[in-house]
Motif scaffolding. Structure first.
Motif, PDB file in Angstrom:
ATOM      1  N   ALA A  27       0.781  -1.210  -0.044  1.00  0.00           N
ATOM      2  CA  ALA A  27       0.140   0.010  -0.034  1.00  0.00           C
ATOM      3  C   ALA A  27       0.718   1.225  -0.171  1.00  0.00           C
ATOM      4  N   THR A  28       0.600   2.324  -0.707  1.00  0.00           N
ATOM      5  CA  THR A  28       1.077   3.448  -0.702  1.00  0.00           C
ATOM      6  C   THR A  28       0.591   4.302   0.370  1.00  0.00           C
ATOM      7  N   VAL A  29       1.322   4.857   1.272  1.00  0.00           N
ATOM      8  CA  VAL A  29       0.770   5.315   2.552  1.00  0.00           C
ATOM      9  C   VAL A  29       1.184   7.074   2.393  1.00  0.00           C
ATOM     10  N   CYS A  30       0.065   7.689   2.837  1.00  0.00           N
ATOM     11  CA  CYS A  30       0.072   9.132   2.816  1.00  0.00           C
ATOM     12  C   CYS A  30      -0.559   9.616   4.072  1.00  0.00           C
ATOM     13  N   GLN A  31       0.346  10.199   5.099  1.00  0.00           N
ATOM     14  CA  GLN A  31      -0.021  10.690   6.413  1.00  0.00           C
ATOM     15  C   GLN A  31      -0.437  12.082   6.388  1.00  0.00           C
ATOM     16  N   ALA A  32      -1.548  12.795   6.639  1.00  0.00           N
ATOM     17  CA  ALA A  32      -1.806  13.917   6.607  1.00  0.00           C
ATOM     18  C   ALA A  32      -0.902  14.672   7.455  1.00  0.00           C
ATOM     19  N   ASP A  33      -0.377  14.193   8.546  1.00  0.00           N
ATOM     20  CA  ASP A  33       0.410  15.089   9.244  1.00  0.00           C
ATOM     21  C   ASP A  33       1.731  15.373   8.949  1.00  0.00           C
ATOM     22  N   GLU A  34       1.961  14.457   7.962  1.00  0.00           N
ATOM     23  CA  GLU A  34       3.607  14.617   7.199  1.00  0.00           C
ATOM     24  C   GLU A  34       3.300  15.880   6.032  1.00  0.00           C
ATOM     25  N   VAL A  35       2.118  15.619   5.605  1.00  0.00           N
ATOM     26  CA  VAL A  35       1.568  16.642   4.412  1.00  0.00           C
ATOM     27  C   VAL A  35       1.680  17.765   4.931  1.00  0.00           C
ATOM     28  N   GLU A  95      -3.363  19.033  -1.316  1.00  0.00           N
ATOM     29  CA  GLU A  95      -2.298  18.217  -1.517  1.00  0.00           C
ATOM     30  C   GLU A  95      -2.345  16.772  -1.612  1.00  0.00           C
ATOM     31  N   ILE A  96      -3.112  16.074  -1.116  1.00  0.00           N
ATOM     32  CA  ILE A  96      -3.435  14.825  -1.090  1.00  0.00           C
ATOM     33  C   ILE A  96      -4.124  14.330  -2.151  1.00  0.00           C
ATOM     34  N   ALA A 116      -6.031  12.681  11.365  1.00  0.00           N
ATOM     35  CA  ALA A 116      -6.849  12.517  12.778  1.00  0.00           C
ATOM     36  C   ALA A 116      -8.431  13.188  12.347  1.00  0.00           C
ATOM     37  N   LEU A 117      -8.326  13.735  11.444  1.00  0.00           N
ATOM     38  CA  LEU A 117      -9.659  14.757  11.050  1.00  0.00           C
ATOM     39  C   LEU A 117     -10.149  14.460   9.793  1.00  0.00           C
TER      40      LEU A 117
END
Length: 196
Positions: A27-35, A95-96, A116-117
Motif C-alpha cells: 500500500a502507498t501510505v500518505c499521512q496527513a500530518d506529514e503533508v 495536496e492529498i 486525525a480529522l
C-alpha cells in the motif's frame, strides 16, 4: 485503485497498521500530518498565514514553527484549534488529492490516507472507505505515557480535542480493534483486504 482513509484517536497504533499494510500489501501510505508539516515549512503560504495569526512567539530559534508550542496553544483552546485547522486542512486536502492523482497514474492498487480529522474534513468524498482504528481509552493513555512520555494533563487535552468514539463509529465503514496483541489486528486487516 482503492483509496482507504484510516483514522482514530491518538495512541491507537495507526503507525504500526500503516507499516503492516505497506509491507504486506504494498500500500502507498500518505499521512496527513506529514503533508501538513511540509506545507508549514518556513516561507510557505501556510507558514505565513499561521504566523500572521499566532504571532512570532510560535517560532523557534531558526525561525521555523515550534510545533510543540503551537500544539500547547491549540489543544488548550478550541477556538484557536479551529483557526489553525481552517488554515492548514484545506491545503492538506488539496495536496492529498494531487497525490491520489499521481498514484492513479502509476496504477497503484491500494492507497492509504491516514489522518486525525478525516471525518471533520469530509474525506469520505475522496476515499472509497474510512476505517476507524479503535483502542480502549485506558490502553491509549498507557501507550502515550510509556511510548511517548506524555503527561496525563497533555493526554487529557488531546483526547478532549478529538471526536468521541460514537462519531467515529457512525462515520466509518469499518472498525478495527487494535486493543489486543497485534497478531489479532493483522487477522482483521487480512480479512478486510481480502473483502475489498
Amino acid at each position: 485503485m482503492k483509496v482507504i482513509g484510516i483514522t482514530g484517536g491518538v495512541g491507537a497504533g495507526k503507525t504500526q497498521i500503516l507499516e503492516y499494510l505497506n509491507n504486506r500489501y504494498g500500500a502507498t501510505v500518505c499521512q496527513a500530518d506529514e503533508v501538513a508539516k511540509k506545507l508549514q515549512k518556513k516561507g510557505t503560504d501556510c507558514f505565513e498565514r499561521i504566523v500572521e495569526h499566532f504571532g512570532d512567539g510560535i517560532l523557534d530559534e531558526k525561525g521555523e514553527l515550534n510545533r510543540a508550542g503551537l500544539a500547547e496553544i491549540v489543544f488548550a483552546d478550541k477556538v484557536e484549534l479551529s483557526v489553525l485547522n481552517s488554515i492548514v486542512h484545506p491545503l492538506v486536502k488539496e495536496e492529498i488529492l494531487k497525490k491520489i492523482t499521481k498514484e492513479e497514474r502509476k496504477n497503484t492498487n491500494l492507497m492509504i490516507i491516514e489522518g486525525a480529522l478525516l471525518i471533520e474534513d469530509h474525506y469520505e468524498e475522496i476515499c472509497d472507505e474510512l476505517w476507524y482504528i479503535y483502542v480502549e481509552d485506558s490502553i491509549r493513555k498507557k501507550r502515550l505515557k510509556y511510548a511517548r512520555g506524555y503527561e496525563t494533563k497533555k493526554i487529557d487535552e488531546m483526547f478532549a480535542a478529538q471526536l468521541p468514539k460514537d462519531m467515529f463509529m457512525r462515520h466509518c465503514d469499518r472498525v478495527i480493534d487494535n486493543s489486543g496483541v497485534f497478531e489479532e489486528t493483522k487477522m482483521q486487516l487480512d480479512k478486510i483486504i481480502a473483502d475489498l
